[in-house]
Design a protein around this motif. Structure first.
Motif, mmCIF file in Angstrom:
data_model
loop_
_atom_site.group_PDB
_atom_site.id
_atom_site.type_symbol
_atom_site.label_atom_id
_atom_site.label_comp_id
_atom_site.label_asym_id
_atom_site.label_seq_id
_atom_site.Cartn_x
_atom_site.Cartn_y
_atom_site.Cartn_z
ATOM 1 N N MET A 1 0.830 -1.185 0.000
ATOM 2 C CA MET A 1 0.000 0.000 0.000
ATOM 3 C C MET A 1 0.873 1.246 0.000
ATOM 4 O O MET A 1 1.846 1.316 0.736
ATOM 5 C CB MET A 1 -0.877 0.008 1.242
ATOM 6 C CG MET A 1 -2.209 -0.656 1.031
ATOM 7 S SD MET A 1 -3.269 -0.377 2.423
ATOM 8 C CE MET A 1 -3.523 -2.030 2.906
ATOM 9 N N ASP A 2 0.470 2.225 -0.819
ATOM 10 C CA ASP A 2 1.201 3.480 -0.863
ATOM 11 C C ASP A 2 0.862 4.310 0.370
ATOM 12 O O ASP A 2 -0.265 4.284 0.868
ATOM 13 C CB ASP A 2 0.838 4.266 -2.131
ATOM 14 C CG ASP A 2 1.291 3.530 -3.385
ATOM 15 O OD1 ASP A 2 2.255 2.749 -3.268
ATOM 16 O OD2 ASP A 2 0.679 3.735 -4.443
ATOM 17 N N ALA A 3 1.852 5.064 0.823
ATOM 18 C CA ALA A 3 1.641 5.930 1.980
ATOM 19 C C ALA A 3 0.762 7.106 1.579
ATOM 20 O O ALA A 3 0.961 7.726 0.530
ATOM 21 C CB ALA A 3 2.978 6.413 2.524
ATOM 22 N N ARG A 4 -0.198 7.399 2.407
ATOM 23 C CA ARG A 4 -1.086 8.525 2.163
ATOM 24 C C ARG A 4 -0.688 9.692 3.045
ATOM 25 O O ARG A 4 -0.049 9.524 4.077
ATOM 26 C CB ARG A 4 -2.539 8.149 2.449
ATOM 27 C CG ARG A 4 -3.058 6.978 1.648
ATOM 28 C CD ARG A 4 -4.464 6.627 2.101
ATOM 29 N NE ARG A 4 -4.500 6.340 3.541
ATOM 30 C CZ ARG A 4 -5.606 6.215 4.248
ATOM 31 N NH1 ARG A 4 -6.778 6.365 3.668
ATOM 32 N NH2 ARG A 4 -5.561 5.946 5.541
ATOM 33 N N LYS A 5 -1.103 10.888 2.627
ATOM 34 C CA LYS A 5 -0.903 12.086 3.433
ATOM 35 C C LYS A 5 -2.265 12.526 3.950
ATOM 36 O O LYS A 5 -3.159 12.858 3.167
ATOM 37 C CB LYS A 5 -0.232 13.194 2.622
ATOM 38 C CG LYS A 5 1.258 12.978 2.434
ATOM 39 C CD LYS A 5 1.967 14.272 2.111
ATOM 40 C CE LYS A 5 3.468 14.066 2.131
ATOM 41 N NZ LYS A 5 4.202 15.327 1.882
ATOM 42 N N ILE A 6 -2.396 12.522 5.273
ATOM 43 C CA ILE A 6 -3.636 12.925 5.923
ATOM 44 C C ILE A 6 -3.382 14.274 6.576
ATOM 45 O O ILE A 6 -2.543 14.389 7.484
ATOM 46 C CB ILE A 6 -4.079 11.895 6.987
ATOM 47 C CG1 ILE A 6 -4.012 10.468 6.432
ATOM 48 C CG2 ILE A 6 -5.458 12.232 7.510
ATOM 49 C CD1 ILE A 6 -4.960 10.183 5.306
ATOM 50 N N VAL A 7 -4.070 15.290 6.103
ATOM 51 C CA VAL A 7 -3.922 16.630 6.675
ATOM 52 C C VAL A 7 -5.005 16.820 7.731
ATOM 53 O O VAL A 7 -6.191 16.611 7.470
ATOM 54 C CB VAL A 7 -4.029 17.720 5.591
ATOM 55 C CG1 VAL A 7 -3.960 19.111 6.226
ATOM 56 C CG2 VAL A 7 -2.917 17.552 4.570
ATOM 57 N N VAL A 8 -4.591 17.215 8.929
ATOM 58 C CA VAL A 8 -5.511 17.487 10.026
ATOM 59 C C VAL A 8 -5.375 18.955 10.403
ATOM 60 O O VAL A 8 -4.266 19.434 10.667
ATOM 61 C CB VAL A 8 -5.218 16.585 11.246
ATOM 62 C CG1 VAL A 8 -6.182 16.897 12.391
ATOM 63 C CG2 VAL A 8 -5.296 15.114 10.859
ATOM 64 N N MET A 9 -6.497 19.672 10.413
ATOM 65 C CA MET A 9 -6.476 21.083 10.767
ATOM 66 C C MET A 9 -6.243 21.248 12.261
ATOM 67 O O MET A 9 -6.904 20.607 13.081
ATOM 68 C CB MET A 9 -7.788 21.753 10.370
ATOM 69 C CG MET A 9 -7.918 22.049 8.894
ATOM 70 S SD MET A 9 -6.571 23.089 8.272
ATOM 71 C CE MET A 9 -6.698 24.514 9.348
#
Length: 200
Positions: A1-9
């Motif tokens: 699985m490719d690494a995802r970028k999760i942006v949290v405000m």
């Protein structure tokens, strides 16, 4: 699985911390990168903007570090922090999310959220296109005792982002089991008392 970028405000709101904890529990996978994004708003006057912007930037980093402390309690989390200056309409937030290449944006939805301002400035059905990713708006309704925690989406929140309501689970009060009462006890255990007859 490719690494995802999760942006949290990152905002100084309790629902923003709740949104981060929800994301850590539900959508973060091994190898994903959590980007804690904080956008501060400074005044337009240039005479005092430098010292004020420096102070706001420092406060933003300290706030983001408190969010990073929450992430550190979960194993195998990779965290990066971004603090930028921007407007209150969410333009800088959308540009940063696109620049990072995020796959998911997690926002704690409150009364002064930038998502509402974007909905008023643009079409409510085109918000996700500004971010070029999936937007999860986490809403934590107020907890009222002895009432079901069921919330209805109104027209102001009927946009093209996912709204998730979170409430604390309360264990219902279960009364102790009742001991069955024997209506008719053992007839052999009854002591019959004969009534004495009066002598004349």
């Amino acid at each position: 699985m490719d690494a995802r970028k999760i942006v949290v405000m990152v905002e100084d709101e309790e629902v923003a911390r709740t949104a981060l904890k929800w994301a850590l529990h539900n959508i973060i996978r091994y190898g994903d990168i959590i980007t804690l994004l904080h956008v501060y708003h400074s005044s337009s006057s240039r005479t005092r903007s430098r010292s004020k912007a420096r102070h706001l930037r420092l406060n933003g980093y300290q706030l983001a570090l408190s969010f990073q402390h929450i992430c550190n309690t979960y194993p195998n989390t990779k965290v990066e922090i971004i603090v930028k200056e921007g407007d209150q309409e969410g333009t800088k937030i959308a540009a940063t999310v696109r620049e990072v290449g995020a796959s998911v944006l997690v926002v704690g939805l409150h009364d002064h959220s930038f998502l509402y301002r974007m909905a008023m400035a643009h079409s409510p059905n085109s918000i996700a296109r500004h971010f070029n990713c999936r937007v999860l708006a986490i809403k934590q309704p107020p907890i009222a005792p002895m009432r079901p925690t069921l919330s209805v989406l109104d027209s102001a929140t009927n946009m093209d982002f996912s709204q998730i309501d979170i409430s604390r689970l309360k264990v219902p009060h279960i009364p102790p089991p009742k001991t069955p009462y024997r209506i008719c006890p053992d007839p052999y255990a009854i002591i019959w008392r004969l009534r004495r007859t009066r002598r004349s």
